[in-house]
Design an enzyme around this catalytic site. Structure first.
Site, mmCIF file in Angstrom:
data_model
loop_
_atom_site.group_PDB
_atom_site.id
_atom_site.type_symbol
_atom_site.label_atom_id
_atom_site.label_comp_id
_atom_site.label_asym_id
_atom_site.label_seq_id
_atom_site.Cartn_x
_atom_site.Cartn_y
_atom_site.Cartn_z
ATOM 1 N N GLY A 13 0.852 -1.191 0.000
ATOM 2 C CA GLY A 13 0.000 0.000 0.000
ATOM 3 C C GLY A 13 0.885 1.237 0.000
ATOM 4 O O GLY A 13 2.101 1.165 -0.278
ATOM 5 N N ILE A 14 0.301 2.358 0.358
ATOM 6 C CA ILE A 14 1.057 3.619 0.311
ATOM 7 C C ILE A 14 2.295 3.568 1.212
ATOM 8 O O ILE A 14 3.358 4.101 0.854
ATOM 9 C CB ILE A 14 0.148 4.826 0.675
ATOM 10 N N THR A 42 -5.250 1.254 0.704
ATOM 11 C CA THR A 42 -4.865 2.469 -0.037
ATOM 12 C C THR A 42 -5.694 2.617 -1.307
ATOM 13 O O THR A 42 -6.217 3.704 -1.603
ATOM 14 C CB THR A 42 -3.363 2.410 -0.405
ATOM 15 N N GLU A 113 -13.703 17.772 5.291
ATOM 16 C CA GLU A 113 -14.274 16.556 5.887
ATOM 17 C C GLU A 113 -14.483 16.790 7.374
ATOM 18 O O GLU A 113 -14.016 17.795 7.928
ATOM 19 C CB GLU A 113 -13.331 15.363 5.664
ATOM 20 N N HIS A 241 -16.585 4.001 10.302
ATOM 21 C CA HIS A 241 -16.957 5.100 9.409
ATOM 22 C C HIS A 241 -18.476 5.226 9.457
ATOM 23 O O HIS A 241 -19.185 4.218 9.369
ATOM 24 C CB HIS A 241 -16.490 4.817 7.980
ATOM 25 N N ARG A 288 -15.773 11.730 13.390
ATOM 26 C CA ARG A 288 -16.396 10.454 13.070
ATOM 27 C C ARG A 288 -16.957 9.676 14.240
ATOM 28 O O ARG A 288 -17.974 9.008 14.128
ATOM 29 C CB ARG A 288 -15.325 9.588 12.430
ATOM 30 N N HIS A 349 -13.680 0.636 9.944
ATOM 31 C CA HIS A 349 -13.015 1.343 8.850
ATOM 32 C C HIS A 349 -11.514 1.495 9.049
ATOM 33 O O HIS A 349 -10.735 1.278 8.134
ATOM 34 C CB HIS A 349 -13.665 2.724 8.739
ATOM 35 N N ARG A 384 -9.002 8.971 14.841
ATOM 36 C CA ARG A 384 -8.265 9.580 13.725
ATOM 37 C C ARG A 384 -9.084 10.658 13.033
ATOM 38 O O ARG A 384 -10.266 10.471 12.738
ATOM 39 C CB ARG A 384 -7.918 8.499 12.707
ATOM 40 N N SER A 389 -4.592 9.579 7.528
ATOM 41 C CA SER A 389 -3.799 8.343 7.540
ATOM 42 C C SER A 389 -2.884 8.214 6.327
ATOM 43 O O SER A 389 -1.752 7.728 6.455
ATOM 44 C CB SER A 389 -4.696 7.120 7.655
HETATM 45 P P1 FAD Z 1 -2.655 -0.887 2.960
HETATM 46 O O1 FAD Z 1 -2.844 0.116 1.917
HETATM 47 O O2 FAD Z 1 -3.843 -1.597 3.455
HETATM 48 O O3 FAD Z 1 -1.614 -1.958 2.413
HETATM 49 C C1 FAD Z 1 -1.346 -3.130 3.151
HETATM 50 C C2 FAD Z 1 -0.601 -4.087 2.260
HETATM 51 O O4 FAD Z 1 -0.116 -5.179 3.015
HETATM 52 C C3 FAD Z 1 -1.476 -4.693 1.178
HETATM 53 O O5 FAD Z 1 -0.697 -4.723 -0.004
HETATM 54 C C4 FAD Z 1 -1.736 -6.109 1.681
HETATM 55 O O6 FAD Z 1 -2.006 -7.040 0.672
HETATM 56 C C5 FAD Z 1 -0.400 -6.394 2.348
HETATM 57 N N1 FAD Z 1 -0.446 -7.448 3.364
HETATM 58 C C6 FAD Z 1 -1.239 -7.525 4.460
HETATM 59 N N2 FAD Z 1 -0.952 -8.652 5.154
HETATM 60 C C7 FAD Z 1 0.046 -9.285 4.491
HETATM 61 C C8 FAD Z 1 0.760 -10.490 4.685
HETATM 62 N N3 FAD Z 1 0.509 -11.323 5.710
HETATM 63 N N4 FAD Z 1 1.728 -10.825 3.795
HETATM 64 C C9 FAD Z 1 1.993 -10.035 2.736
HETATM 65 N N5 FAD Z 1 1.336 -8.891 2.475
HETATM 66 C C10 FAD Z 1 0.378 -8.524 3.352
HETATM 67 N N6 FAD Z 1 -7.353 7.399 4.564
HETATM 68 C C11 FAD Z 1 -7.133 8.679 4.227
HETATM 69 O O7 FAD Z 1 -6.193 9.310 4.724
HETATM 70 N N7 FAD Z 1 -7.955 9.294 3.318
HETATM 71 C C12 FAD Z 1 -8.996 8.655 2.732
HETATM 72 O O8 FAD Z 1 -9.700 9.239 1.919
HETATM 73 C C13 FAD Z 1 -9.257 7.319 3.100
HETATM 74 N N8 FAD Z 1 -10.309 6.656 2.567
HETATM 75 C C14 FAD Z 1 -10.458 5.331 2.837
HETATM 76 C C15 FAD Z 1 -11.473 4.616 2.214
HETATM 77 C C16 FAD Z 1 -11.601 3.260 2.413
HETATM 78 C C17 FAD Z 1 -12.710 2.498 1.727
HETATM 79 C C18 FAD Z 1 -10.702 2.585 3.276
HETATM 80 C C19 FAD Z 1 -10.805 1.111 3.501
HETATM 81 C C20 FAD Z 1 -9.708 3.299 3.929
HETATM 82 C C21 FAD Z 1 -9.573 4.664 3.723
HETATM 83 N N9 FAD Z 1 -8.572 5.406 4.337
HETATM 84 C C22 FAD Z 1 -8.373 6.707 4.011
HETATM 85 C C23 FAD Z 1 -7.577 4.739 5.178
HETATM 86 C C24 FAD Z 1 -6.304 4.502 4.339
HETATM 87 O O9 FAD Z 1 -6.682 4.089 3.048
HETATM 88 C C25 FAD Z 1 -5.422 3.469 4.948
HETATM 89 O O10 FAD Z 1 -5.230 3.707 6.312
HETATM 90 C C26 FAD Z 1 -4.059 3.460 4.267
HETATM 91 O O11 FAD Z 1 -4.235 3.339 2.884
HETATM 92 C C27 FAD Z 1 -3.230 2.321 4.800
HETATM 93 O O12 FAD Z 1 -2.086 2.208 4.014
HETATM 94 P P2 FAD Z 1 -1.052 1.072 4.357
HETATM 95 O O13 FAD Z 1 0.010 1.132 3.320
HETATM 96 O O14 FAD Z 1 -0.678 1.148 5.768
HETATM 97 O O15 FAD Z 1 -1.892 -0.290 4.219
HETATM 98 C C1 SIN Z 2 -13.729 9.100 3.421
HETATM 99 O O1 SIN Z 2 -13.549 9.419 2.248
HETATM 100 O O2 SIN Z 2 -14.740 9.357 4.074
HETATM 101 C C2 SIN Z 2 -12.650 8.351 4.102
HETATM 102 C C3 SIN Z 2 -11.636 9.291 4.592
HETATM 103 C C4 SIN Z 2 -10.783 8.631 5.616
HETATM 104 O O3 SIN Z 2 -11.037 7.503 6.040
HETATM 105 O O4 SIN Z 2 -9.817 9.278 6.038
#
Ligand code: FAD
Ligand code: SIN
Length: 519
Positions: A13-14, A42, A113, A241, A288, A349, A384, A389
């Site tokens: 992810g990010i 992400t 937001e 959420h 939220r 969420h 949060r 995030s």
């Molecule tokens: P993720 O993006 O979840 O990436 C995790 C990665 O780890 C994935 O590639 C997964 O496959 C991998 N992984 C997990 N377990 C394992 C394993 N055992 N072995 C190998 N790989 C594994 N936040 C904001 O700031 N703004 C927003 O607008 C927003 N909107 C959102 C909307 C939705 C629908 C959701 C669900 C979340 C939203 N969030 C938002 C929250 C935000 O998207 C997440 O907190 C953020 O993207 C997390 O990034 P990350 O890289 O930590 O994890």
């Molecule tokens: C949303 O778009 O409402 C999600 C934003 C977030 O989880 O930060």
């Protein structure tokens, strides 16, 4: 089979991708990810990424909004770091090719937001996360030092425990030497030796029955670190959420972004009456935790399964331009948002808690960093602030990278790591045991550890989960590892941690809301 890499990244992810790009000039990088490379929380982020980008706004205001949302439990130093460094990190995302919407005059179209006192959310329509993930992966594919292994599932990180030493949560110097990873295409568990490892495995929404998270969000990284005796915190703060599209047959639940309320959408009961003004003067745009709790209360008082989000009064053209994804989803579900109100319910969420890290994303285990939703930096406190995030992930990916680059230069591979020990295990006799137990975990958590909790409900959840824990450990001992089995094990661990931390926090704060009954 053993492989070696300077920088091991678990998750794409990010958090994982931003870090990988930063360290890649300084050694070999291996990213492992359990599904398709872009599958992640992400990818589904809608609203956007919060950042101070125009003169009317200030770091001070963003800091203040974050502290207020966090209900007094944020680490103010960390909040300042994220907000102040965030602007530069967001500019880097733009430099690597992430597009964000602009107004006709050329300035960024910043949205508002819940909990934000200013419009400061940079977004790409309502598919911001998809756009960021696209831009990051595009860069990753073009970097010669980075290898991505998709459909590789990390089972456990490797520590002294795997060398036969006793390791407890009090052991002062636990070291991470890499990870055991299951190649899900071959079914073989491989050893990846790493000089430094980043946990970037995201959240754990699937510990609940209803969630906005994709199915990868099973808390694997947090569970791995907890099993390795690393420290975790704030697990009681699961953010629900307020507005996911009500459709009991759909899992995950589709998110209706908070930005829709920022655009003027209004929450109403089934009777069509606005109700948020009873709960908070910020009405539908309160933080939220407040909105989700108000919806939960309204649904319980009225015995209804959902409330409505009313968008009928909004400008149709503008709405479709800003929220094409949401508009299409509604239309495909038989809801024209300009004719009928959208039925919505809260859904799990975002996990505010996770692996304890310091200001450089270093965990309590040496050579192990954690960034993104799996980490607990202290930014979010008890709740949060929306769109903080993605920002947190890029700020801490940068900080982790700076330290990891230094630390690989001083670290050698541990050459004595044994291969994965699969002795005494066999294929599961009945997969139904695993799928049914997962459902049970989700039901326990949703019924007893949801938006509103009580001592009695938590105790009941604890007792029920303990039975599942014992059953699953016995199954794990004799069963060949698979993603489903490991995910269940991890979800049980996450459920246990949420309940344990909730039991320790007696008073209501932020996302942890306890009702008390007279004896
Ligand atoms: P993720 O993006 O979840 O990436 C995790 C990665 O780890 C994935 O590639 C997964 O496959 C991998 N992984 C997990 N377990 C394992 C394993 N055992 N072995 C190998 N790989 C594994 N936040 C904001 O700031 N703004 C927003 O607008 C927003 N909107 C959102 C909307 C939705 C629908 C959701 C669900 C979340 C939203 N969030 C938002 C929250 C935000 O998207 C997440 O907190 C953020 O993207 C997390 O990034 P990350 O890289 O930590 O994890
Ligand atoms: C949303 O778009 O409402 C999600 C934003 C977030 O989880 O930060």
């Amino acid at each position: 089979m053993q492989q070696k890499t300077d920088f091991l990244v678990i998750g794409s992810g990010i958090a994982g991708l931003s870090y990988a790009l930063k360290v890649a000039e300084h050694g070999s990088v291996t990213i492992i990810t359990k599904s398709n490379e872009d599958e992640s929380n992400t990818k589904y982020a809608q609203g956007g990424i919060a950042a101070v980008l125009y003169n009317g706004d200030s770091h001070q205001k963003h800091v203040q909004d974050t502290l207020i949302a966090g209900a007094g439990l944020c680490d103010e130093k960390i909040v300042k770091i994220v907000v102040e460094e965030g602007t530069a990190r967001v500019k880097e995302l733009i430099e690597i090719g992430a597009n964000f919407d602009k107004k006709p005059g050329g300035e960024y179209d910043l949205a508002k937001e819940g909990g934000h006192s200013e419009s400061r959310i940079l977004h790409y329509k309502d598919t911001t996360g998809y756009e960021i993930e696209r831009a990051l992966l595009n860069k990753i594919h073009n970097h010669k030092n980075i290898t991505v292994y998709d459909h590789y599932f990390a089972i456990d990180i490797i520590t002294e425990h795997h060398l036969g030493k006793e390791v407890t949560s009090k052991t002062p110097d636990i070291n991470c030497f890499g990870a055991y990873v299951l190649n899900t295409r071959t079914g073989k568990t491989e050893t990846i030796l790493a000089k430094t490892t980043l946990m970037a495995t995201g959240g754990a929404g699937h510990v609940y029955a209803t969630t906005t998270n994709p199915i990868i969000a099973t808390g694997d990284g947090i569970a791995m670190v907890y099993r390795a005796k690393g420290h975790v915190r704030d697990m009681e703060f699961m953010q629900f959420h307020p507005t996911s599209l009500y459709n009991p047959n759909e899992n995950p639940s589709f998110l209706i972004s908070e930005a829709v309320r920022g655009y003027g959408g209004v929450l109403r009961g089934i009777d069509g009456k606005e109700f948020m003004s009873k709960y908070d003067k910020r009405e539908s745009l309160a933080p939220r935790d407040i909105v989700a709790r108000a919806i939960d209360t309204e649904m319980k008082i009225r015995g209804e399964d959902f409330v409505y989000l009313d968008c009928r009064h909004l400008d149709r053209k503008g709405f479709i331009e800003h929220f094409p994804n949401i508009y299409n989803k509604c239309m495909n579900s038989g809801i024209d948002p300009f004719k009928t109100m959208i039925p919505v319910v809260p859904a799990a969420h975002y996990l505010c808690g996770g692996i304890i890290v310091d200001e450089n994303a270093k965990s309590t285990i040496n050579n192990l960093f954690a960034v993104g939703e799996c980490a607990a930096t202290g930014l979010h406190g008890a709740n949060r602030l929306a769109s903080n995030s993605l920002l947190e992930a890029v700020v801490f990916a940068h900080r982790a990278a700076l330290l990891a680059i230094k630390s690989v230069k001083k670290t050698e591979y541990n050459q004595n790591i044994p291969d994965w020990d699969a002795e005494g295990t066999d294929n599961p006799e009945e997969m139904i045991l695993i799928t049914q137990s997962k459902r049970e975990v989700q039901q326990i958590m949703s019924n007893y550890v949801g938006i509103v909790r009580s001592e009695l409900r938590l105790k009941r959840a604890f007792d029920r989960l303990e039975i599942l824990y014992k059953e699953n450990e016995a199954l794990y001992e004799k069963t060949t590892v698979s993603p489903k089995l490991c995910e269940l094990r991890n979800l049980i661990c996450i459920g246990y941690l949420i309940i344990k931390h909730a039991m320790l926090r007696k008073e209501s704060v932020g996302l942890h809301y306890m009702v008390k009954y007279e004896k």
